[in-house]
Motif scaffolding. Structure first.
Motif, short mmCIF file in Angstrom:
data_model
loop_
_atom_site.label_atom_id
_atom_site.label_comp_id
_atom_site.label_asym_id
_atom_site.label_seq_id
_atom_site.Cartn_x
_atom_site.Cartn_y
_atom_site.Cartn_z
N PHE A 14 110.56 93.57 57.55
CA PHE A 14 109.78 93.65 56.31
C PHE A 14 110.47 92.94 55.14
CE2 PHE A 14 108.13 95.92 52.50
CZ PHE A 14 106.78 95.60 52.65
N VAL A 15 111.70 92.49 55.32
CA VAL A 15 112.47 91.90 54.22
C VAL A 15 111.75 90.72 53.58
CG1 VAL A 15 114.59 90.63 53.64
CG2 VAL A 15 114.71 92.72 55.02
N SER A 16 111.28 89.78 54.38
CA SER A 16 110.62 88.59 53.84
C SER A 16 109.38 88.95 53.04
CB SER A 16 110.27 87.63 54.99
OG SER A 16 109.64 86.49 54.48
N GLU A 17 108.55 89.84 53.59
CA GLU A 17 107.33 90.26 52.87
C GLU A 17 107.69 91.00 51.59
OE1 GLU A 17 103.38 93.06 53.37
OE2 GLU A 17 104.42 92.41 55.17
N ASN A 18 108.72 91.84 51.64
CA ASN A 18 109.13 92.58 50.45
C ASN A 18 109.58 91.61 49.35
OD1 ASN A 18 109.50 95.33 49.37
ND2 ASN A 18 111.64 94.72 49.22
N LYS A 19 110.36 90.60 49.72
CA LYS A 19 110.80 89.62 48.74
C LYS A 19 109.61 88.88 48.12
CE LYS A 19 115.42 88.69 50.53
NZ LYS A 19 116.30 87.69 51.18
N SER A 20 108.63 88.56 48.93
CA SER A 20 107.43 87.89 48.44
C SER A 20 106.66 88.78 47.47
CB SER A 20 106.53 87.49 49.62
OG SER A 20 105.35 86.91 49.17
N ASN A 21 106.53 90.06 47.82
CA ASN A 21 105.83 91.01 46.95
C ASN A 21 106.58 91.20 45.63
OD1 ASN A 21 103.97 91.36 49.02
ND2 ASN A 21 104.95 93.20 49.80
N GLN A 23 108.52 88.92 44.21
CA GLN A 23 108.32 87.70 43.43
C GLN A 23 106.98 87.71 42.70
OE1 GLN A 23 110.85 85.27 43.05
NE2 GLN A 23 109.47 84.98 41.32
N GLN A 24 105.97 88.25 43.36
CA GLN A 24 104.63 88.30 42.75
C GLN A 24 104.64 89.15 41.48
OE1 GLN A 24 101.68 86.68 43.58
NE2 GLN A 24 101.10 87.51 41.59
N PHE A 25 105.21 90.37 41.55
CA PHE A 25 105.17 91.19 40.33
C PHE A 25 106.13 90.66 39.28
CE2 PHE A 25 108.29 94.15 42.49
CZ PHE A 25 109.25 94.22 41.49
N LEU A 26 107.26 90.06 39.69
CA LEU A 26 108.15 89.48 38.68
C LEU A 26 107.46 88.33 37.95
CD1 LEU A 26 111.63 89.48 40.49
CD2 LEU A 26 110.84 91.01 38.65
N ASN A 27 106.68 87.54 38.66
CA ASN A 27 105.90 86.48 38.02
C ASN A 27 104.91 87.06 37.02
OD1 ASN A 27 107.22 84.43 39.41
ND2 ASN A 27 105.64 84.26 40.98
N ASP A 28 104.25 88.13 37.40
CA ASP A 28 103.28 88.78 36.50
C ASP A 28 103.97 89.41 35.29
OD1 ASP A 28 101.28 87.96 38.20
OD2 ASP A 28 101.00 89.94 39.12
N PHE A 29 105.19 89.90 35.48
CA PHE A 29 105.93 90.49 34.36
C PHE A 29 106.21 89.45 33.28
CE2 PHE A 29 108.21 94.27 36.65
CZ PHE A 29 106.99 94.87 36.87
#
Length: 98
Positions: A14-21, A23-29
């Motif tokens: 799950f590490v790769s998916e977690n990192k992607s998720n 990145q998504q919220f950090l971009n939105d922040f």
């Protein structure tokens, strides 16, 4: 100021998916007022333990940040991945120097 550290361990697959998720919220922040909060994410040497460090000007700012849809989706997917009771939230108090 509200200071929080959250740690949790995910399964290796799950590490790769977690990192992607993340990145998504950090971009939105980035669309929020960055002067009112700080949010950083780290991965420990084991490669599967994540540490989220955040601080917020006040509860209103904290609630705004933590209710961003991509952050809530990240939490849902993270929790559904199976954390094996590794999720830990710590509130930090600053040391006041006199």
């Amino acid at each position: 100021m509200i200071n929080v550290i959250v740690t949790y361990t995910v399964k290796p697959e799950f590490v790769s998916e977690n990192k992607s998720n993340i990145q998504q919220f950090l971009n939105d922040f980035k669309a929020l007022d960055q002067t009112k909060f700080e949010y950083k994410v780290f991965v420990k040497e084991d490669g599967v333990t994540f540490v989220h460090f955040s601080n917020y000007e006040n509860e209103e700012v904290q609630n705004t940040v933590l209710n961003i849809p991509s952050f809530k989706e990240f939490q849902k997917l993270r929790d559904e991945s199976g954390l094996n009771d590794s999720h830990k939230v710590e509130i930090l108090k600053s040391v006041e120097v006199e």
